[in-house]
Structure formats: C-alpha cells, structure tokens
Design an enzyme around this catalytic site. Structure first.
Site, PDB file in Angstrom:
ATOM      1  N   LYS A 139       6.178  -6.374   0.921  1.00  0.00           N
ATOM      2  CA  LYS A 139       5.324  -6.222  -0.522  1.00  0.00           C
ATOM      3  C   LYS A 139       5.890  -5.025  -0.956  1.00  0.00           C
ATOM      4  CE  LYS A 139       1.004  -8.693   0.384  1.00  0.00           C
ATOM      5  NZ  LYS A 139      -0.346  -8.649   0.298  1.00  0.00           N
TER       6      LYS A 139
ATOM      7  N   HIS B  61      -7.927   6.562   1.653  1.00  0.00           N
ATOM      8  CA  HIS B  61      -8.014   5.159   1.995  1.00  0.00           C
ATOM      9  C   HIS B  61      -8.517   4.818   3.477  1.00  0.00           C
ATOM     10  CE1 HIS B  61      -6.638   1.021   1.674  1.00  0.00           C
ATOM     11  NE2 HIS B  61      -5.951   1.126   2.687  1.00  0.00           N
TER      12      HIS B  61
ATOM     13  N   HIS C 168     -11.122  -4.009   4.371  1.00  0.00           N
ATOM     14  CA  HIS C 168     -10.829  -3.713   3.170  1.00  0.00           C
ATOM     15  C   HIS C 168     -11.572  -4.085   2.039  1.00  0.00           C
ATOM     16  CE1 HIS C 168      -7.085  -2.268   5.231  1.00  0.00           C
ATOM     17  NE2 HIS C 168      -6.693  -1.571   3.864  1.00  0.00           N
TER      18      HIS C 168
ATOM     19  N   ARG D 251      -2.174 -13.975   6.625  1.00  0.00           N
ATOM     20  CA  ARG D 251      -1.649 -12.362   6.510  1.00  0.00           C
ATOM     21  C   ARG D 251      -3.135 -11.958   5.616  1.00  0.00           C
ATOM     22  NH1 ARG D 251       3.583 -10.250   3.307  1.00  0.00           N
ATOM     23  NH2 ARG D 251       3.145  -8.032   3.374  1.00  0.00           N
TER      24      ARG D 251
ATOM     25  N   HIS E 214     -12.410  -1.523  -0.326  1.00  0.00           N
ATOM     26  CA  HIS E 214     -11.728  -1.228  -1.880  1.00  0.00           C
ATOM     27  C   HIS E 214     -12.994  -0.840  -2.622  1.00  0.00           C
ATOM     28  CE1 HIS E 214      -7.570  -3.537  -0.836  1.00  0.00           C
ATOM     29  NE2 HIS E 214      -7.554  -2.140  -0.946  1.00  0.00           N
TER      30      HIS E 214
ATOM     31  N   GLU F 183      -5.566   2.071  10.048  1.00  0.00           N
ATOM     32  CA  GLU F 183      -4.659   0.673   9.826  1.00  0.00           C
ATOM     33  C   GLU F 183      -4.334   0.282  11.357  1.00  0.00           C
ATOM     34  OE1 GLU F 183      -4.893  -0.527   7.114  1.00  0.00           O
ATOM     35  OE2 GLU F 183      -4.795   0.791   5.501  1.00  0.00           O
TER      36      GLU F 183
ATOM     37  N   ASN G 165      -6.295  -7.688   5.564  1.00  0.00           N
ATOM     38  CA  ASN G 165      -7.481  -6.808   4.812  1.00  0.00           C
ATOM     39  C   ASN G 165      -8.695  -6.598   5.433  1.00  0.00           C
ATOM     40  OD1 ASN G 165      -5.879  -7.002   2.293  1.00  0.00           O
ATOM     41  ND2 ASN G 165      -6.220  -8.973   1.915  1.00  0.00           N
TER      42      ASN G 165
ATOM     43  N   ARG H 222      19.247  -7.585 -10.692  1.00  0.00           N
ATOM     44  CA  ARG H 222      18.445  -8.789  -9.870  1.00  0.00           C
ATOM     45  C   ARG H 222      18.317  -8.573  -8.360  1.00  0.00           C
ATOM     46  NH1 ARG H 222      21.668 -11.901 -13.330  1.00  0.00           N
ATOM     47  NH2 ARG H 222      20.514 -12.569 -15.156  1.00  0.00           N
TER      48      ARG H 222
ATOM     49  N   GLU I 142       1.402 -14.945   2.115  1.00  0.00           N
ATOM     50  CA  GLU I 142      -0.355 -14.689   2.313  1.00  0.00           C
ATOM     51  C   GLU I 142      -0.530 -15.994   1.626  1.00  0.00           C
ATOM     52  OE1 GLU I 142      -1.629 -10.715   1.252  1.00  0.00           O
ATOM     53  OE2 GLU I 142      -3.528 -11.571   1.168  1.00  0.00           O
TER      54      GLU I 142
ATOM     55  N   LYS J 241       1.597  -5.940  12.512  1.00  0.00           N
ATOM     56  CA  LYS J 241       1.964  -6.438  11.334  1.00  0.00           C
ATOM     57  C   LYS J 241       3.304  -7.254  10.772  1.00  0.00           C
ATOM     58  CE  LYS J 241       1.933  -5.376   6.529  1.00  0.00           C
ATOM     59  NZ  LYS J 241       1.891  -4.416   5.434  1.00  0.00           N
TER      60      LYS J 241
HETATM   61  N1  NAD Z   1       3.426  -2.554   0.683  1.00  0.00           N
HETATM   62  C1  NAD Z   1       2.567  -2.677   1.708  1.00  0.00           C
HETATM   63  O1  NAD Z   1       2.327  -3.853   2.132  1.00  0.00           O
HETATM   64  C2  NAD Z   1       1.497  -1.634   1.596  1.00  0.00           C
HETATM   65  C3  NAD Z   1       0.734  -1.640   2.680  1.00  0.00           C
HETATM   66  C4  NAD Z   1      -0.417  -0.531   2.663  1.00  0.00           C
HETATM   67  C5  NAD Z   1      -0.162   0.359   1.956  1.00  0.00           C
HETATM   68  N2  NAD Z   1       0.495   0.251   0.807  1.00  0.00           N
HETATM   69  C6  NAD Z   1       0.464   1.644   0.021  1.00  0.00           C
HETATM   70  O2  NAD Z   1       0.899   2.783   0.326  1.00  0.00           O
HETATM   71  C7  NAD Z   1       0.555   3.583  -0.305  1.00  0.00           C
HETATM   72  C8  NAD Z   1      -0.372   4.842   0.705  1.00  0.00           C
HETATM   73  O3  NAD Z   1       0.872   5.176   1.553  1.00  0.00           O
HETATM   74  P1  NAD Z   1       0.757   6.835   2.064  1.00  0.00           P
HETATM   75  O4  NAD Z   1      -0.644   6.724   2.764  1.00  0.00           O
HETATM   76  O5  NAD Z   1       1.780   7.123   2.804  1.00  0.00           O
HETATM   77  O6  NAD Z   1       0.502   7.700   0.678  1.00  0.00           O
HETATM   78  P2  NAD Z   1       1.534   8.839   0.146  1.00  0.00           P
HETATM   79  O7  NAD Z   1       2.735   8.037  -0.301  1.00  0.00           O
HETATM   80  O8  NAD Z   1       0.752   9.246  -1.095  1.00  0.00           O
HETATM   81  O9  NAD Z   1       1.577   9.848   1.061  1.00  0.00           O
HETATM   82  C9  NAD Z   1       0.447  10.712   1.353  1.00  0.00           C
HETATM   83  C10 NAD Z   1       0.839  12.146   1.454  1.00  0.00           C
HETATM   84  O10 NAD Z   1       1.689  12.599   2.458  1.00  0.00           O
HETATM   85  C11 NAD Z   1       2.587  13.440   2.088  1.00  0.00           C
HETATM   86  N3  NAD Z   1       3.573  13.131   3.226  1.00  0.00           N
HETATM   87  C12 NAD Z   1       4.431  12.305   3.322  1.00  0.00           C
HETATM   88  N4  NAD Z   1       5.324  12.106   4.449  1.00  0.00           N
HETATM   89  C13 NAD Z   1       4.896  13.454   4.852  1.00  0.00           C
HETATM   90  C14 NAD Z   1       5.350  14.170   5.964  1.00  0.00           C
HETATM   91  N5  NAD Z   1       6.269  13.660   6.896  1.00  0.00           N
HETATM   92  N6  NAD Z   1       4.769  15.453   6.238  1.00  0.00           N
HETATM   93  C15 NAD Z   1       3.789  15.894   5.521  1.00  0.00           C
HETATM   94  N7  NAD Z   1       3.451  15.357   4.250  1.00  0.00           N
HETATM   95  C16 NAD Z   1       3.915  14.029   4.217  1.00  0.00           C
HETATM   96  C17 NAD Z   1       3.030  12.911   0.642  1.00  0.00           C
HETATM   97  O11 NAD Z   1       3.622  13.866  -0.132  1.00  0.00           O
HETATM   98  C18 NAD Z   1       1.636  12.606   0.037  1.00  0.00           C
HETATM   99  O12 NAD Z   1       0.912  13.954  -0.286  1.00  0.00           O
HETATM  100  C19 NAD Z   1      -0.658   3.108  -1.325  1.00  0.00           C
HETATM  101  O13 NAD Z   1       0.077   3.165  -2.469  1.00  0.00           O
HETATM  102  C20 NAD Z   1      -0.824   1.759  -0.872  1.00  0.00           C
HETATM  103  O14 NAD Z   1      -0.957   0.673  -1.858  1.00  0.00           O
HETATM  104  C21 NAD Z   1       1.661  -0.648   0.661  1.00  0.00           C
HETATM  105 ZN    ZN Z   2      -5.236  -0.458   3.875  1.00  0.00          ZN
END
Ligand code: NAD
Ligand code: ZN
Length: 310
Positions: A74, A195, A176, A169, A180, A116, A173, A52, A165, A155
C-alpha cells in the site's frame, strides 16, 4: 524529503517526479526509498506512477516502517485533509531492513512500532504474544530483532493471502477503529497524539469488548487472557515519555469517540464494524458493534472501578 504527515502530499510527489526527470530516470532503472513510513508511502506512490511505474525498493528506518508500513504494497498520500486518500497497491522489489537504524530512534517512535508488533501478535500469533508479554518495557535492540522478523512475517503472510483487502487483511486494523477516532479527536483539539499511543488505547478497548463477547457465550473464562493483555498494554503505555494515558482519557467523552467511529468510511450510521479476538492470536473481522456494547467495553477498559462506584 522532510519526514511527517505534511510531506505525504501530491506537492511532494511532484517534487520527486521533477527530481527523477532531472536525474534522467528511466523505467528500466530502480530507485531505493529510505525513511520512515511517511517517506516510504510517498516515495512508493511517486515511483508507482512515474512513467506508469518504475521499480523501487524500500529501506525502512523506523520500527513502525520495519514491521508495518514497508510491507504489503500500500502506498499513497493524504488529500484534502483525508489520510491516505490517493494511492494504490504496488509491491516493492525488495525491502532491506537494517536494525542499526533503530539506535537513533526516539522512545515515542519505538512505542509506535511496538504497538503494531503487539497488534500482529494479538490477531495472529499466540507464541509471539507470549514472547512480547515477557517484556514489561520495550526491549533492547538486540532482543527486539528476532521479534521484528516474526512480526513483519505475520503482516507478510496476511497480505499474501489477501493482497487487496477483501477480508482477512482487515484484521490488521485491530485497535485502529477506536485508535483512529482518538487521533481524529486529537486533531480537532489541536493536540498531538502519537499513532502508537492511540492504537494502544484502541487495542485495550477492543480486547475488553472481545472479552465481553466471550463472556456472553462461554462460562470457561476464555476472556481472561484478553483482559490480562489489556492490562499489559496499559503498563507499556505507562512508559510513554510525555503523555499519561489515564489523564488523557479522562478528557475524552466516550460519546465523541463513538461519533468519530461512526464517521469511519467502513461503518454505517448506527453500527461500527470491529475486529474481534476469539482468543489471543485468533481474530475475525467486520463484527457489528452496537452502541450498548461500545459503552460497556469503554467502561470496562477505561473507567476505574472507584469512579464507577461513585
Ligand atoms: N503503507 C502501509 O501499509 C502503512 C502501514 C502503516 C503505516 N503507514 C504510514 O506510515 C506513516 C507512519 O510512519 P512512521 O511512524 O515511520 O513515521 P515517520 O515517517 O513520520 O517517522 C517518524 C519520525 O522518525 C524520524 N526517523 C525516521 N527514521 C529515524 C531514525 N532511524 N532515527 C531517528 N529518527 C528517525 C522521522 O524523521 C520522523 O520524525 C503514516 O503516514 C502511516 O499512514 C503505512
Ligand atoms: Zn497503525
């Protein structure tokens, strides 16, 4: 865990739970989750449900995770091909950001985070936009760090006002809605589209649409900074290491993009709800966008004047 969307799954969540059990983890303890957004989203979801809810902190290692994914609570995983379908909102105990992780981050990943950051500035902070727009390319890590703090702060503030949201919030987007849609279109075509690239194109579009709306209501040329911002984002996208945005957009039919936008769960059958900029740093949400407005903004954003004349 392997990074990437494929790891944002219930299967991987189960793996984490089994690992926590094998480590004899108890609710009184706290776990640290380190990685890009995909790892943080999955790890935080696993932690938020384990017994939990076990406390957790986040250590983002990508630029996108530093300014966006680690902030706001999130979490979640993809389910049945739907993105972020299962999850909840649970805040971490801490977020620890170490900029030296960025040294090894590939260019494309830097672009994802930079877009972003641009988004945060455009919706809420004209001063930050001024700083970002002084860079023709993504700056060095040293120049980037004060900008990351400000961007993450935007943010954080928005989420503090509207954690669940209900309204504000939604401005996060920005870019996006079309972004998207383009990502979904690319998935159907079995292409990979990062992205940041999609959001960059989405922001160019939304800036032109917002500019058109301003033009209709005022003669003071308040739309000009928005059109300038769209051009700057285009020039940032020109530095994308592997894709030409112009060539890619030439392969996209705008009717297809529109149909994907209509499918978005926040929209109705005939109208898309969009985030509109009233000025740089001033945004409103849930503004209906009928098809004719979409069409003319698309033309202004992506169809080059020579083509329009032919
Ligand atoms: N929770 C939220 O509010 C929120 C907001 C925006 C995005 N997201 C989510 O985040 C995800 C995208 O995140 P991301 O862009 O970090 O993607 P990711 O986690 O896939 O990382 C991108 C790439 O970078 C590599 N990597 C990570 N750190 C590294 C480093 N220091 N040096 C070299 N390579 C490195 C990883 O191995 C991967 O190949 C999506 O799934 C999206 O939905 C969530
Ligand atoms: Zn985004």
């Amino acid at each position: 865990m392997e990074a990437g969307e494929q790891s944002k799954s219930l299967l991987d969540v189960e793996k984490i739970w089994r690992w926590l059990i094998s480590m004899n983890a108890r609710r009184t303890e706290s776990i640290a989750i380190m990685g890009g957004g995909t790892i943080l989203d999955t790890g935080a979801f696993a932690a938020s449900c384990f017994q939990r809810g076990i406390r957790f902190s986040l250590i983002p290692t990508t630029l996108l995770a530093m300014v966006d994914a680690s902030i706001g609570g999130k979490n979640g995983v993809n389910f049945n091909l739907y993105k972020n379908y299962i999850g909840n909102i649970t805040q971490p105990e801490y977020i620890i950001t170490d900029y030296s992780f960025l040294k090894s981050l590939p260019k494309e990943e830097m672009m994802n985070g930079w877009m972003e950051m641009a988004k945060h500035a455009l919706i809420a902070d004209p001063k930050l936009w001024l700083q970002l727009s002084s860079h023709q390319q993504i700056p060095s890590i040293e120049d980037l760090t004060p900008l990351i703090e400000q961007s993450a702060g935007i943010k954080k503030n928005i989420v503090a006002i509207d954690p669940s949201e209900m309204g504000l919030r939604a401005t996060l987007n920005f870019g996006h809605t079309l972004g998207h849609a383009l990502e979904s279109l690319a998935i159907t075509r079995k292409e990979s589209l990062s992205h940041g690239f999609a959001v960059g194109l989405g922001m160019i579009f939304s800036l032109h649409w917002s500019a058109n709306k301003l033009k209709q209501t005022s003669t003071e040329k308040r739309e000009e900074p928005l059109i300038k911002a769209a051009s700057l984002i285009k020039s940032w996208l020109d530095f994308h290491p592997s894709l030409s945005w112009k060539k890619w957009m030439n392969t996209v039919k705008y009717q297809d993009a529109w149909n994907y936008m209509l499918k978005d769960k926040k929209n109705s059958q005939s109208e898309v709800l969009e985030i509109q900029l009233k000025a740089i740093g001033e945004s409103i949400w849930a503004v209906p966008m009928p098809f004719n407005e979409f069409e003319s903004a698309w033309n202004d954003a992506f169809v080059d004047p020579m083509q329009k004349n032919n």
